[in-house]
Design a protein around this motif. Structure first.
Motif, short mmCIF file in Angstrom:
data_model
loop_
_atom_site.label_atom_id
_atom_site.label_comp_id
_atom_site.label_asym_id
_atom_site.label_seq_id
_atom_site.Cartn_x
_atom_site.Cartn_y
_atom_site.Cartn_z
N GLY A 271 69.43 41.33 55.34
CA GLY A 271 69.84 40.16 54.59
C GLY A 271 70.44 39.05 55.44
O GLY A 271 71.29 38.29 54.97
N LYS A 272 70.00 38.95 56.70
CA LYS A 272 70.54 37.96 57.61
C LYS A 272 69.44 37.03 58.12
O LYS A 272 68.25 37.36 58.04
N ALA A 273 69.84 35.89 58.64
CA ALA A 273 68.89 35.01 59.30
C ALA A 273 68.44 35.67 60.60
O ALA A 273 69.20 36.41 61.23
N PRO A 274 67.19 35.42 61.03
CA PRO A 274 66.70 36.07 62.24
C PRO A 274 67.53 35.77 63.49
O PRO A 274 67.67 36.62 64.36
N ALA A 275 68.12 34.58 63.55
CA ALA A 275 68.94 34.22 64.70
C ALA A 275 70.29 34.92 64.70
O ALA A 275 70.98 34.95 65.73
N ASP A 276 70.68 35.52 63.56
CA ASP A 276 72.01 36.10 63.43
C ASP A 276 72.06 37.60 63.67
O ASP A 276 73.14 38.19 63.64
N LEU A 277 70.92 38.24 63.89
CA LEU A 277 70.94 39.68 64.16
C LEU A 277 71.73 39.96 65.44
O LEU A 277 71.56 39.26 66.45
N THR A 278 72.57 40.98 65.38
CA THR A 278 73.27 41.41 66.58
C THR A 278 72.30 42.19 67.47
O THR A 278 71.23 42.63 67.03
N ALA A 279 72.70 42.41 68.70
CA ALA A 279 71.86 43.19 69.62
C ALA A 279 71.65 44.60 69.08
O ALA A 279 70.55 45.17 69.19
N GLU A 280 72.68 45.17 68.46
CA GLU A 280 72.56 46.52 67.89
C GLU A 280 71.58 46.53 66.73
O GLU A 280 70.74 47.44 66.61
N GLU A 281 71.65 45.53 65.85
CA GLU A 281 70.72 45.44 64.73
C GLU A 281 69.29 45.22 65.22
O GLU A 281 68.34 45.80 64.69
N LEU A 282 69.16 44.39 66.23
CA LEU A 282 67.84 44.11 66.80
C LEU A 282 67.22 45.39 67.35
O LEU A 282 66.03 45.66 67.15
N ARG A 283 68.02 46.19 68.01
CA ARG A 283 67.52 47.44 68.58
C ARG A 283 67.10 48.42 67.47
O ARG A 283 66.07 49.06 67.56
N ALA A 284 67.90 48.50 66.40
CA ALA A 284 67.58 49.43 65.31
C ALA A 284 66.29 49.04 64.60
O ALA A 284 65.45 49.89 64.30
N VAL A 285 66.11 47.75 64.35
CA VAL A 285 64.89 47.25 63.71
C VAL A 285 63.68 47.56 64.59
O VAL A 285 62.64 48.05 64.12
N THR A 286 63.81 47.30 65.88
CA THR A 286 62.70 47.48 66.81
C THR A 286 62.36 48.95 67.00
O THR A 286 61.18 49.33 67.09
#
Length: 316
Positions: A271-286
């Motif tokens: 539920g966040k803007a793509p620019a607002d993902l944290t590094a941890e969130e980015l890693r989990a999504v990927t």
């Protein structure tokens, strides 16, 4: 309300399942097309989706519409045209499961979608509009795509783009580069392969991702690395995620699309803007997307090869 609407090709992939003594392959027909594969992953992981495109008013077109409907994808935006045949793709696989495509598409139904046939109300209902470049190779689908992207941007939708380069479908490499560049400049979220980055700029995936963030207005980039995984980045940081080990690859058809749809499904949950993902969130999504894409290669096809979420969670 829809989470994602995608515009583009829906087609039949003919993939080899065996070869006779003379070397001729026995082919199995499978439902495919990058937007269909992408949406099938989103549906499997809890999102609501719709497809805008065109098939022929023939048996393959009917099969495709039925299949995507069975996957839960909204089909109101799919036009069946009696004047053209459903697009066909013939897939050849090497010893490692990597594929090459030959297309029966002169024209194919997917290239014949007109701007006045686009189901714009579906775009109104969606949070994200997704497209690729196969709908940009020929008119009238090119104009239909461009007008749909403009409409989605005007309505404030997030724009997702996957170049999905298929060189044989383009009149020239220069035309391919021009249309991919146009698509990249429209997008908030981009899934692009290391090979496509090299094709465009002759640089590596990390440099390519940073180029997109710094110079194209893209907010989130997934630079896929084939069997090695993915480099993902936004303005908050970056991460490199390896693909899971021990996967026996049979067929990579649709794996990149399934990566994209899987990543989008997990991104939307935040539920966040793509620019607002944290590094941890980015890693989990990927990581989730890498695992889903890897598992999809253990069977043939695209739309029908999306793994169950429980199987993905088991190896994340």
């Amino acid at each position: 309300m829809l989470d994602v609407v995608a515009l583009g090709e829906l087609l039949i992939d003919f993939a080899p399942v065996s070869t006779d003594a003379a070397g001729y392959p026995a082919l199995q027909a499978q439902p495919g097309g990058a937007p269909g594969n992408f949406l099938a992953a989103l549906q499997a992981y809890g999102c609501k989706t719709a497809l805008i495109g065109k098939v022929g008013a023939d048996s393959f077109g009917q099969l495709l519409v039925r299949t995507v409907a069975e996957k839960g994808i909204e089909t109101r935006g799919i036009v069946a045209d009696p004047a053209v045949f459903t697009t066909l793709a013939f897939v050849t696989l090497d010893a490692t499961g990597n594929r090459e495509f030959s297309f029966a598409r002169k024209p194919g139904a997917d290239t014949c979608l007109r701007a006045d046939e686009v189901a714009y109300p579906l775009i109104d209902e969606a949070k994200v509009f997704h497209f690729g470049t196969l709908s940009l190779t020929n008119e009238p689908a090119r104009t239909a795509t461009q007008k749909s992207v403009a409409y989605a941007k005007e309505k404030g939708k997030l724009i997702s783009f996957d170049p999905n380069l298929r060189k044989p479908l383009w009149a020239s490499e220069a035309d391919a580069k021009a249309q991919i560049e146009w698509g990249l400049r429209q997008a908030d979220i981009v899934k692009i392969s290391d090979e496509e980055i090299d094709f465009l700029w002759g640089i590596g995936p990390e440099a390519g991702a940073q180029k997109l963030l710094a110079g194209y207005g893209v907010q989130l980039v997934y630079a896929t690395l084939g069997p090695k995984g993915c480099f993902a980045a936004n303005g908050n940081g970056s991460t490199t995620v390896e693909s899971p080990a021990g996967i026996h690859v049979i067929d990579t058809t649709g794996a990149g699309d399934i990566f994209g749809g899987s990543a989008m499904s997990q991104f939307l949950r935040l539920g966040k803007a793509p620019a607002d993902l944290t590094a941890e969130e980015l890693r989990a999504v990927t990581r989730f997307a890498c695992c889903a894409a890897s598992l999809s290669t253990q069977t043939h096809g695209g739309i029908t090869s999306v793994p169950e979420e429980a199987a993905v969670r088991a190896i994340v």
